[in-house]
Design an enzyme around this catalytic site. Sequence first.
Site, PDB file in Angstrom:
ATOM      1  N   GLU B  28       0.836  -1.198   0.000  1.00  0.00           N
ATOM      2  CA  GLU B  28       0.000   0.000   0.000  1.00  0.00           C
ATOM      3  C   GLU B  28       0.867   1.243   0.000  1.00  0.00           C
ATOM      4  O   GLU B  28       1.720   1.395   0.871  1.00  0.00           O
ATOM      5  CB  GLU B  28      -0.910  -0.021   1.241  1.00  0.00           C
ATOM      6  CG  GLU B  28      -1.907  -1.162   1.183  1.00  0.00           C
ATOM      7  CD  GLU B  28      -2.433  -1.593   2.550  1.00  0.00           C
ATOM      8  OE1 GLU B  28      -2.295  -0.828   3.523  1.00  0.00           O
ATOM      9  OE2 GLU B  28      -2.982  -2.699   2.630  1.00  0.00           O
ATOM     10  N   GLU B  60      -4.741  -6.741   2.557  1.00  0.00           N
ATOM     11  CA  GLU B  60      -3.537  -7.454   3.013  1.00  0.00           C
ATOM     12  C   GLU B  60      -3.537  -8.930   2.641  1.00  0.00           C
ATOM     13  O   GLU B  60      -2.485  -9.490   2.326  1.00  0.00           O
ATOM     14  CB  GLU B  60      -3.347  -7.281   4.518  1.00  0.00           C
ATOM     15  CG  GLU B  60      -2.835  -5.898   4.932  1.00  0.00           C
ATOM     16  CD  GLU B  60      -3.903  -4.832   4.923  1.00  0.00           C
ATOM     17  OE1 GLU B  60      -5.092  -5.185   4.788  1.00  0.00           O
ATOM     18  OE2 GLU B  60      -3.569  -3.637   5.041  1.00  0.00           O
ATOM     19  N   PHE B  83       1.914  -2.450   8.938  1.00  0.00           N
ATOM     20  CA  PHE B  83       2.126  -2.677  10.371  1.00  0.00           C
ATOM     21  C   PHE B  83       1.914  -4.173  10.641  1.00  0.00           C
ATOM     22  O   PHE B  83       0.994  -4.766  10.084  1.00  0.00           O
ATOM     23  CB  PHE B  83       1.138  -1.874  11.220  1.00  0.00           C
ATOM     24  CG  PHE B  83       1.373  -0.386  11.200  1.00  0.00           C
ATOM     25  CD1 PHE B  83       2.047   0.243  12.245  1.00  0.00           C
ATOM     26  CD2 PHE B  83       0.920   0.393  10.141  1.00  0.00           C
ATOM     27  CE1 PHE B  83       2.262   1.621  12.229  1.00  0.00           C
ATOM     28  CE2 PHE B  83       1.138   1.769  10.123  1.00  0.00           C
ATOM     29  CZ  PHE B  83       1.805   2.388  11.164  1.00  0.00           C
ATOM     30  N   HIS B 129      -1.739  -0.790  16.380  1.00  0.00           N
ATOM     31  CA  HIS B 129      -0.622  -0.334  15.547  1.00  0.00           C
ATOM     32  C   HIS B 129       0.716  -0.413  16.280  1.00  0.00           C
ATOM     33  O   HIS B 129       1.669   0.225  15.866  1.00  0.00           O
ATOM     34  CB  HIS B 129      -0.825   1.127  15.116  1.00  0.00           C
ATOM     35  CG  HIS B 129      -1.640   1.308  13.877  1.00  0.00           C
ATOM     36  ND1 HIS B 129      -2.943   0.926  13.779  1.00  0.00           N
ATOM     37  CD2 HIS B 129      -1.333   1.845  12.670  1.00  0.00           C
ATOM     38  CE1 HIS B 129      -3.420   1.227  12.579  1.00  0.00           C
ATOM     39  NE2 HIS B 129      -2.457   1.788  11.879  1.00  0.00           N
TER      40      HIS B 129
HETATM   41  C1  LIG Z   1      -5.701  -3.335   7.645  1.00  0.00           C
HETATM   42  C2  LIG Z   1      -5.078  -1.999   7.468  1.00  0.00           C
HETATM   43  N1  LIG Z   1      -4.350  -1.760   6.352  1.00  0.00           N
HETATM   44  C3  LIG Z   1      -3.757  -0.562   6.175  1.00  0.00           C
HETATM   45  C4  LIG Z   1      -3.886   0.426   7.112  1.00  0.00           C
HETATM   46  C5  LIG Z   1      -3.166   1.750   6.928  1.00  0.00           C
HETATM   47  N2  LIG Z   1      -4.142   2.774   6.548  1.00  0.00           N
HETATM   48  C6  LIG Z   1      -4.754   3.538   7.471  1.00  0.00           C
HETATM   49  S1  LIG Z   1      -5.889   4.544   6.819  1.00  0.00           S
HETATM   50  C7  LIG Z   1      -5.562   3.996   5.257  1.00  0.00           C
HETATM   51  C8  LIG Z   1      -6.287   4.566   4.097  1.00  0.00           C
HETATM   52  C9  LIG Z   1      -7.748   4.388   4.227  1.00  0.00           C
HETATM   53  O1  LIG Z   1      -8.382   5.020   3.170  1.00  0.00           O
HETATM   54  P1  LIG Z   1      -9.943   5.157   3.133  1.00  0.00           P
HETATM   55  O2  LIG Z   1     -10.564   3.853   3.498  1.00  0.00           O
HETATM   56  O3  LIG Z   1     -10.311   5.735   1.829  1.00  0.00           O
HETATM   57  O4  LIG Z   1     -10.295   6.156   4.319  1.00  0.00           O
HETATM   58  P2  LIG Z   1      -9.934   7.720   4.447  1.00  0.00           P
HETATM   59  O5  LIG Z   1      -8.606   7.799   5.111  1.00  0.00           O
HETATM   60  O6  LIG Z   1      -9.950   8.326   3.116  1.00  0.00           O
HETATM   61  O7  LIG Z   1     -10.985   8.268   5.354  1.00  0.00           O
HETATM   62  C10 LIG Z   1      -4.573   3.016   5.281  1.00  0.00           C
HETATM   63  C11 LIG Z   1      -4.039   2.325   4.108  1.00  0.00           C
HETATM   64  C12 LIG Z   1      -4.645   0.131   8.260  1.00  0.00           C
HETATM   65  N3  LIG Z   1      -4.781   1.032   9.254  1.00  0.00           N
HETATM   66  N4  LIG Z   1      -5.243  -1.065   8.402  1.00  0.00           N
END
Ligand SMILES: Cc1ncc(C[n+]2csc(CCOP(=O)(O)OP(=O)(O)O)c2C)c(N)n1
Lengths: 322, 325
Positions: B28, B60, B83, B129
């Site tokens: 990602e 994931e 993470f 995290h």
């Molecule tokens: C399982 C998991 N994968 C990756 C992340 C890292 N991460 C946190 S927020 C995010 C982006 C999320 O995007 P979206 O669903 O569009 O929500 P927005 O931030 O735009 O509100 C990522 C990749 C995470 N917290 N949990």
Amino acid sequence: MSPEKLADAYRLMKTIREFEERMRSEYQQGKLPGFIHIYRNQEAIAVAACLDMTNEDYIASTHRGHGHCIAKGCEIEAMLLELACKEDGLCNGKGGSMHIADMSKGMLGANAIVGGGPPIAAGAALTAKTLGNGAISMAFIGDGASDQGTVAESLNLAVVLQLPMIFMYENNRYAEFTKSPKPDGRIAERAGAFGMPAEVIDGSDFFAMYDACQRAITRGREGGGPTAIEAVCNRYYGHFEGDAQAYRDQDELAQERAVSDPIPRFLADPRAAALTPEKVAEIDAAIMAEIDRGFDVTYAAADPTPDKLYTDVYIQYEGRLR
Amino acid sequence: MKMSIREAINQTLHQEMERDERVIVLGEDVASDQGGVYGITDGLPAKFGLHRVIDTPITESAIVGAAGGAALTGLRPVAELMFVDFLGVCLDQILNQIAKFRYMFGGQARTPVVIRTMIGAGTGTGPQHSQILYPLLAAIPGIKVVTPANAADAKGLLTTAIRDDDPVIFCEHKALYMDECEVPEGEYLLPFGQARTAVEGSDITIVGMSRTAVIAEEAASALSQQGVNAEVLDLRTLSPLDEGAVLESLAKTGRVVVVDEANPYCSMASEIAGLVVERGFDLLDAPVKRVTSPHTPVPATPCLEAEYVPNVERVIAAVQETLDY
Ligand SMILES: Cc1ncc(C[n+]2csc(CCOP(=O)(O)OP(=O)(O)O)c2C)c(N)n1
Ligand SMILES: [Mg+2]
């Protein structure tokens, strides 16, 4: 919409706006811990979604959850105490921004696991269906999160079990630093393919959002099964506070910011005419006072004592924790 | 050249992608302008193209599983699990698939996949995290688990990991990314299963891994002011585990303290304590001591998080107790 409800809708949207702006500035001064994700310009979605819910209805939120909390009725002061990780916070300071929850309000938690919420919301919907109490359950889901396997599995389960559930997608077209490759509407299309009604709504148009949510909520309460709503919106600030969004086209961002602010749009709508400028000013003043008071209380509040590290791991446990 | 762990990992990815075009990077935001959340993949897309540096959806199970499948069929993927906590999302692909191909296919399979992931507490990001989780991974037969504590080791071990034909999970402690040290230029490989003696000493052995190796070193330097000569052993890889190095050091010192950021039950600290008692019993002058995090989740609360993680003071106290036995 009744004048009271109209005033509530405005008050909640404006509270989220001012709360988040103040959070941002306090965070920038280094006064708040952890990571925070700001909800600005998405206020109409949370408020329209939760306005007709009671404390018996459930929401499962995301990492960008402050707005969902406020819309679901969480107390500002208790929220601030939590976001500052203080002893008297909603989760005794142990959850912080990404895990804030308020069971008494049917707020089943922000979630630091992207895609973690929908299965939980499906479970809450199963409780409502099993008990036959007419409650509904909603999962907030980002455009990025919409790709997770957990989301697809929950869509399917909700259809198979005909759950009173709403999939509230907030398509702000960004996931972290990456622009969504999906055209608007694709998310709803995908949800619809599982066999539920799915609509695409302008997420900065409060009234359109409210109408769509009413339809979905009524359907769910009456045993009609799940609904999906793709609310198209704009992520005003960076992914988390401190992200300057250097990866975004700045002209496009400025343009999107201008057209996606739900609050002036709400006030300019003829359907909000009953809300007089005097009333608005009165609400605004009350909001600012409440937020000021919340921060005063928060900064004067105690940190948890070290022994709190060991509480609430279990309800009852015969083993050793340290 | 002096560089941080973050830079060392970035440089290694550049070198290995240059050397072998079957090496791809996926995860990602890895192809975003800033090279992921901590800039680890910085510059890779420009140099190697978006067909080898692949931004994935937030999925994931598919990222890790596809990396495994691609490895099984001839590529050498380096997948990023942002993470380690997200292991919860994709565990099946690691536990039941990738780890078992070789064995259950009767030796037909090669799965040269590396899963890079961020571990550890200390950033106030709370229960989902901040976990360590490497003991969980080290308990799985079929995968190797690597936990570098400095930039040179990060380079040497990541190079080996990428060239290794078995699946490797490469654990990067987020609190160490900016730590700098001298890193060998050019090609640099470190064998797995060889612990590093970070500090030589004769009074007591302090065993650490990842960040606790750094904490152990700090404790040793404080202890030397008090006239205590502690030896510090950094395990470097948890599976395979350098049991010989632990026992050799024990033979020299007669005393062992293990420092591990994991939760205590079934931790690496327990593993080392078991090893020492089982195979080094006669060498022990005092009971082995474990310094770990408690049996609790990681709180978001900064003051409680500081209480949660093992620190220099707790290591020194454990050393004193062991010496006073
Ligand atoms: C399982 C998991 N994968 C990756 C992340 C890292 N991460 C946190 S927020 C995010 C982006 C999320 O995007 P979206 O669903 O569009 O929500 P927005 O931030 O735009 O509100 C990522 C990749 C995470 N917290 N949990
Ligand atoms: Mg998004």
